[in-house]
Design an enzyme around this catalytic site. Structure first.
Site, PDB file in Angstrom:
ATOM      1  N   HIS A  27     -26.027 -36.216  78.300  1.00 44.37           N
ATOM      2  CA  HIS A  27     -24.820 -35.470  78.639  1.00 44.37           C
ATOM      3  C   HIS A  27     -25.168 -34.072  79.130  1.00 44.37           C
ATOM      4  CE1 HIS A  27     -21.499 -38.064  77.338  1.00 44.37           C
ATOM      5  NE2 HIS A  27     -22.418 -38.602  76.550  1.00 44.37           N
ATOM      6  N   ASP A 123     -16.328 -33.223  79.145  1.00 47.92           N
ATOM      7  CA  ASP A 123     -16.636 -34.644  79.060  1.00 47.92           C
ATOM      8  C   ASP A 123     -15.360 -35.476  78.850  1.00 47.92           C
ATOM      9  OD1 ASP A 123     -18.606 -36.751  78.757  1.00 47.92           O
ATOM     10  OD2 ASP A 123     -17.912 -36.875  76.692  1.00 47.92           O
TER      11      ASP A 123
END
Ligand code: UDP
Ligand code: UDP
Length: 478
Positions: A27, A123
Site C-alpha cells: 500500500h 485507500d
C-alpha cells in the site's frame, strides 16, 4: 507560496494534495510513487502515515523517502490502541480495521494543514470513514486503488451481492453488457466466499461508500488494461459511480536504500547482476508480505538449479519478521554450491530494490506472485512475467498478465483456493522457467508494453492526460 502550472490550455494554481496510505509495503509504495508523480506535476504534497507502522520496512522506507524528498510535508496519524478482542488473525486485516477506527482523528489534522488542501487521496478501505469527514470539510476524496482494474470488477460484483460467490461455482460471470470474460473461481480470494469474513466485510462496506469519492486513481494504463477500463468506465458512469482513472505507471522514487538494508549484500548482488549478459537472468520474488512454504521454497531452489538459467532470487519465508532468513537454512543442504555459490545465481534474503533489478539490462524475466505493484513495475520495465499467484488479488492480476501479453500464467501452479495439493515439483518449475526465458516472442511483447507505458505517461499520453485532468479539477477549488 503557490506555484503555477500549465495543466493544458489554461494555467492553474498547483493543488495541494494529502496522501493517506493504508498499512503494508504494497500500500505504501504506490503512494510514495504517486507523491513523486505529483511533485513532477508541481503539486504540493502532504503525506499522512498511520503510526505505529505495521512493519519496520514501512518506517524505514518512509524515512528514506522523506530524506530524498524534503519538499513533502509529513504528519503521523496516531492510531488508537488495539482493543483486546482483535489480537489474533491476519495482522494486515487487523491493522486495516484499526486504521479505519482511527480515521476520525484525521479531521483536526486536515483542517490545520497549511496552505489549505485541495484534495485527499486515500485507500478504498478508508472510504466509508473518511468520506463523510471530507464531505464535511468540503474536501474532495480520491481513492488510490492498489490493485488492477480487473480486480475492481470483482469487488464491484462482490459488493452488489456479498453472498453470490461460493466455491462450488466454476466461474464468476460479469454482467453481459460489460463484455468482461468470466473469471475461473480459483482466482477469487477465498475470503470472498464468506460474507462475514473481516476482509469481505471491509471491502463491501467501503465499496458501497465509493459514491463519496470523486474518482478512483489506478496504477495501470491503457496498454495493459484497455478493455477492462473501457467496459468498467462505461458502466460506472451510467450508474453514477466515480470513474476509474488510469494514471500509471506511477513514477519511480529516487531515494537512498532504506537504512535496514544490509549494504554488503546489496552491493554484492548488484555487482554480480552488472556482469551478466543482456536478458539472461530470471528474477524471482514473491513480494513483501506473503511467506512461501519452506517445502515450496526448496522445490523452487531445485527448479532454478535444473533450469540452467541464471537467476536472482529474493527469498522470503516470514510474514512480519524483521530478521532476514538464513539462505542455507531455508534451502537445505541438498541445494549446493551451484545455487548459493554465485556462479550462476544469487539468492538474497531480505529486502532488495526491485525497481533497480527490473531496470537492469541483464534481467530478461520475472517469476512473480503478481502483487499489483510488481505487475505494474514489470510492465513499466517491459520485462515478461511468469505469473505464480499465491493469494488475495494475485490470481486476478495473473489473468491480466496473461491477457495483456505481458507474460504466462501456469494455472495449475496457483494455490488459489486450496486447488493444489503439495508443492509444485522442481522438475516442472525448471522446465517452465527454461522455456519462459527462451521465449523471444513473449519478450518482444513485454517490451512493447514497456514502450506503451512510456507513451502513456509522456505529454499527450493517456495516463498523463487523465492525471492533468484530475489536477485541473482539484485546482478549481478556491
Ligand atoms: N519490493 C521490493 N523489494 C522486495 C520486495 C518487494 O522493492 O524485496 C517492492 C516491490 O517492488 C513492490 C512492493 O514492494 O513495489 C510489493 O508490492 P506488491 O503489490 O508487488 O506485493 P505485496 O508485497 O503487496 O504482496
Ligand atoms: N528489509 C530490509 N530493508 C528494508 C525493508 C525490509 O532489510 O528497507 C528486510 C526486513 O527487515 C525483512 C525483509 O526485508 O527481513 C522483508 O521485508 P518486509 O517488507 O516484509 O518487512 P518486514 O515486514 O519484515 O518488516
Amino acid at each position: 507560496m503557490t506555484t503555477s502550472h500549465d495543466y493544458g490550455a489554461e494555467s492553474f494554481t498547483a493543488p495541494h494534495i494529502a496522501l493517506f496510505p493504508n498499512a503494508g509495503m504494497g500500500h505504501l509504495m504506490p503512494y510514495l510513487r504517486l507523491a513523486t508523480t505529483l511533485l513532477g506535476h508541481r503539486c504540493r504534497v502532504t503525506l499522512i502515515t498511520p503510526s505505529p507502522t505495521l512493519t519496520a520496512a514501512e518506517s524505514a522506507v518512509t524515512a528514506s523517502f522523506l530524506l530524498s524528498y524534503p519538499e513533502v510535508s509529513h504528519h503521523e496519524l496516531r492510531l488508537i490502541p488495539d482493543d483486546d478482542n482483535t489480537t489474533s488473525g491476519n495482522p494486515y486485516f487487523l491493522r486495516f480495521g484499526r486504521i479505519a477506527r482511527s480515521i476520525y482523528l484525521i479531521r483536526p489534522l486536515l483542517s490545520s494543514v497549511s496552505p489549505p488542501l485541495s484534495a485527499v487521496v486515500s485507500d478504498l478501505l478508508a472510504a466509508s470513514q473518511a468520506g463523510p469527514i471530507l464531505a464535511d470539510l468540503g474536501l474532495p476524496l480520491y481513492i488510490l486503488w492498489t490493485s488492477s482494474a480487473k480486480f475492481t470488477a470483482l469487488v464491484d460484483n462482490l459488493s452488489s451481492d456479498p453472498s453470490r460467490f461460493n466455491s462450488s461455482l466454476s466461474q464468476v460471470d460479469f454482467p453481459a453488457d460489460l463484455g468482461i470474460p468470466p473469471l475461473p473461481i480459483e482466482s477469487v480470494p477465498p475470503p470472498f466466499f464468506s460474507p462475514d469474513h473481516i476482509l469481505t466485510h471491509m471491502l463491501v462496506t467501503n465499496a458501497r461508500a465509493l459514491h463519496l469519492a470523486k474518482g478512483i486513481l489506478i496504477n495501470t494504463f491503457e496498454g495493459l488494461e484497455h478493455e477492462t477500463l473501457k467496459a468498467l468506465n462505461h458502466s460506472r458512469i451510467e450508474n453514477g459511480m466515480p470513474p476509474l482513472l488510469a494514471i500509471g505507471p506511477l513514477e519511480l522514487c529516487r531515494m537512498e536504500p532504506p537504512k535496514t538494508t544490509t549494504p554488503a549484500q546489496a552491493g554484492d548482488f548488484k555487482r554480480w547482476l552488472d556482469c551478466q549478459p543482456a536478458d539472461s537472468v530470471v528474477y524471482v520474488c514473491f513480494g513483501s508480505k506473503d511467506p512461501i512454504e519452506v517445502a515450496q521454497i526448496q522445490e523452487l531452489g531445485k527448479g532454478l538449479m535444473m533450469s540452467g538459467v541464471r537467476f536472482l532470487w529474493a527469498v522470503k519465508s516470514r510474514e512480519l519478521s524483521d530478521k532476514a532468513d538464513g539462505v542455507r537454512e531455508l534451502l537445505g543442504d541438498s541445494i549446493g554450491e551451484d545455487l548459493v555459490g554465485r556462479r550462476r545465481g544469487m539468492v538474497v534474503s531480505g529486502w532488495v530494490d526491485q525497481d533497480e533489478i527490473l531496470g537492469s539490462p541483464a534481467v530478461g524475466g520475472f517469476v512473480s506472485h503478481c502483487g499489483w505493484n510488481s505487475v505494474a513495475e514489470a510492465a513499466a520495465a517491459g520485462v515478461p512475467v511468469l505469473a505464480w499467484p499465491q493469494n488475495g488479488d494475485q490470481g486476478v492480476n495473473a489473468h491480466v498478465v496473461e491477457e495483456s501479453g505481458l507474460g504466462i500464467f501456469p494455472k495449475n501452479w496457483a494455490i488459489g483456493n486450496g486447488h493444489r495439493n503439495g508443492p509444485v515439483k522442481g522438475e516442472e518449475i525448471g522446465e517452465k522457467i527454461r522455456d519462459f526465458m527462451k521465449n523471444e516472442g513473449l519478450r518482444a511483447r513485454a517490451r512493447r508494453i514497456g514502450e506503451a507505458a512510456e507513451v502513456a505517461v509522456g505529454v499527450g499520453g493517456s495516463s498523463h492526460a487523465t492525471l492533468t485532468g484530475v489536477l485541473r479539477e482539484m485546482a478549481r477549488r478556491p
